[in-house]
Design an enzyme around this catalytic site. Structure first.
Site, PDB file in Angstrom:
ATOM      1  N   GLU A  54       0.814  -1.229   0.000  1.00  0.00           N
ATOM      2  CA  GLU A  54       0.000   0.000   0.000  1.00  0.00           C
ATOM      3  C   GLU A  54       0.843   1.272   0.000  1.00  0.00           C
ATOM      4  O   GLU A  54       0.447   2.292   0.551  1.00  0.00           O
ATOM      5  CB  GLU A  54      -0.964   0.000   1.198  1.00  0.00           C
ATOM      6  CG  GLU A  54      -1.834  -1.241   1.300  1.00  0.00           C
ATOM      7  CD  GLU A  54      -2.811  -1.417   0.136  1.00  0.00           C
ATOM      8  OE1 GLU A  54      -3.048  -0.427  -0.574  1.00  0.00           O
ATOM      9  OE2 GLU A  54      -3.317  -2.536  -0.040  1.00  0.00           O
ATOM     10  N   LEU A  55       2.031   1.194  -0.613  1.00  0.00           N
ATOM     11  CA  LEU A  55       2.966   2.318  -0.706  1.00  0.00           C
ATOM     12  C   LEU A  55       3.413   2.838   0.663  1.00  0.00           C
ATOM     13  O   LEU A  55       3.808   4.006   0.804  1.00  0.00           O
ATOM     14  CB  LEU A  55       2.373   3.475  -1.527  1.00  0.00           C
ATOM     15  CG  LEU A  55       2.084   3.197  -3.009  1.00  0.00           C
ATOM     16  CD1 LEU A  55       1.673   4.486  -3.717  1.00  0.00           C
ATOM     17  CD2 LEU A  55       3.256   2.561  -3.731  1.00  0.00           C
TER      18      LEU A  55
END
Length: 435
Positions: A146-147
């Site tokens: 999710e970065l």
């Protein structure tokens, strides 16, 4: 010439079946096979297969002028092998073109970056090996679950041997700065950072089919005109999004595939942008400055932090109980226990426990098999309790019946606490609606 980076995340979790505390110590199979297979088949035929075919045609049409980037979780690859092997074959055809870059990440799409370097790096190595095995490509750039990123995570990623990393161009981190430059890690300046332009990314992934949006309908020409409005000094535009945007979040009926089909030619003809991968950008573009990220950021929700996964007491309790088993897991040899350990770590399990209904409720409900976060927590803790029994049994032999009884009492106590919390929530929602 400016660079345009198209990056897509591919992920589907193994969802658990309804697992009660009466199953503990008796039934050790945790997965809802029907749900997992049906969702995978649906998304494969709506998104992965048609989108991959489209990208392959675009690469054949535009040659070296069109490039894309993927990160595919180990969990998704495991499901492809089980339920949709034709999806792997379609990704392999893309890989053979030489115009596609595959990124490294955690095998389990986990929150391992919030634990120890050893746990984190072990998962990354497992994922890298899987990508090499299936696609003959060794990832050079990293993309965390999710970065999720911070200065310390970036330093750990550099220590693993990666030269670049993707993350969110979060406004509260950048301030007046633009995400349309290459940056570097504040601790390890050799680690280059590509930041997501969340406005231009979300115009496609979230707003494309919104008929109430002032810019509806979105056309390739309109999108190219927005790219032309970007200052000539800004060298890189990073469009990062879920691959399920195409055909799943935005159905084929919205015209999303037609938009994608026409976008490369329109961008190449109307703008100064050239499609590039993260590796090529890192080689060609000079970073302009460090960005300081003392606390983890992500691309989730309005806050762009990690509270979607670790924002309440349920999530934190489940997380701490899970990773308390780390030392024991180093001694485990049983392949089924090791596989369950991987699947238990998937971040989606914690996401289902989120209580962030008010600002991002629709996003949190998507593909969620539970009616509420409390049910998600109870089910997960039941599975984790049984898993703990199996780990202890593997290490120490048969455990006493009283130990199982003790775990069951703990779960029942948690359920009582959940009932109280739900009652409080009902009162709060009732008061809120009256106001």
């Amino acid at each position: 010439m400016k660079s345009l980076c198209l990056y897509f995340q591919v992920h589907q979790p193994f969802r658990f079946r309804n697992y009660s505390f009466f199953d503990m110590g008796k039934n050790h199979y945790y997965y809802d096979d029907y749900l997992n297979e049906s969702i995978m088949q649906k998304v494969a035929h709506r998104c992965y297969l048609p989108a991959n075919d489209l990208l392959l045609r675009l690469i054949e049409k535009h040659g070296k002028n069109f490039k894309v980037t993927f990160s595919i979780t180990g969990i998704a690859l495991d499901q492809f092998e089980l339920y949709a092997p034709e999806v792997i074959e379609s990704f392999q055809r893309l890989a053979k073109t030489g115009q596609v870059e595959f990124l490294a990440e955690t095998y389990s799409h986990s929150l391992a970056s919030q634990t120890t370097f050893e746990v984190f790096s072990k998962q990354v190595k497992a994922h890298t090996a899987k990508i090499e095995e299936l696609f003959g490509y060794k990832p050079k750039v990293f993309r965390n679950t999710e970065l999720i990123y911070s200065d310390e995570i970036g330093a750990a990623v550099y220590k693993m041997g990666f030269k670049g990393m993707l993350t969110e161009g979060a406004k509260h981190i950048l301030g007046w700065k633009s995400p349309n430059f290459l940056y570097y890690n504040a601790i390890e300046p050799q680690l280059k950072l590509l930041l997501r332009n969340y406005v231009l990314s979300d115009d496609i992934s979230f707003r494309f089919s919104n008929q109430g949006w002032e810019n509806y309908p979105l056309t390739p020409e309109k999108y190219a005109s927005w790219l032309n409005e970007i200052s000539n000094k800004e060298e890189v535009v990073n469009l990062f999004m879920d691959y399920e945007t195409f055909g799943e979040h935005q159905s084929a009926e919205t015209g999303i595939f037609n938009f994608v089909e026409r976008l490369p030619e329109t961008v190449l003809n109307m703008t100064d942008f050239k499609f590039e991968t993260p590796s090529s950008i890192i080689k060609k573009v000079q970073p302009v400055a460090a960005i300081n990220v003392p606390y983890p950021i992500s691309w989730a929700d309005e806050e762009r932090d990690i509270t979607a996964w670790l924002g309440n007491s349920m999530q934190n309790e489940a997380f701490s109980k899970l990773y308390a088993l780390t030392e024991k897991m180093e001694k485990i040899k049983d392949p089924q226990i090791l596989q369950d350990w991987k699947y238990l770590q998937t971040s989606d399990h914690f996401y289902y426990m989120s209580t962030k209904w008010f600002s991002d409720g629709e996003v949190h409900a998507y593909f969620n098999p539970y009616k509420d976060p409390y049910e998600a927590f109870i089910n997960y803790m039941n599975v984790l309790s049984d898993f703990t029994i199996r780990v202890n049994r593997e290490l120490y032999g048969e455990i006493e019946g009283q130990d199982i009884e003790k775990l069951q009492k703990t779960v029942l106590s948690q359920q009582d606490e959940i009932k109280k919390l739900k009652s409080k929530l009902k009162l709060a929602l009732s008061s809120s609606s009256k106001l």
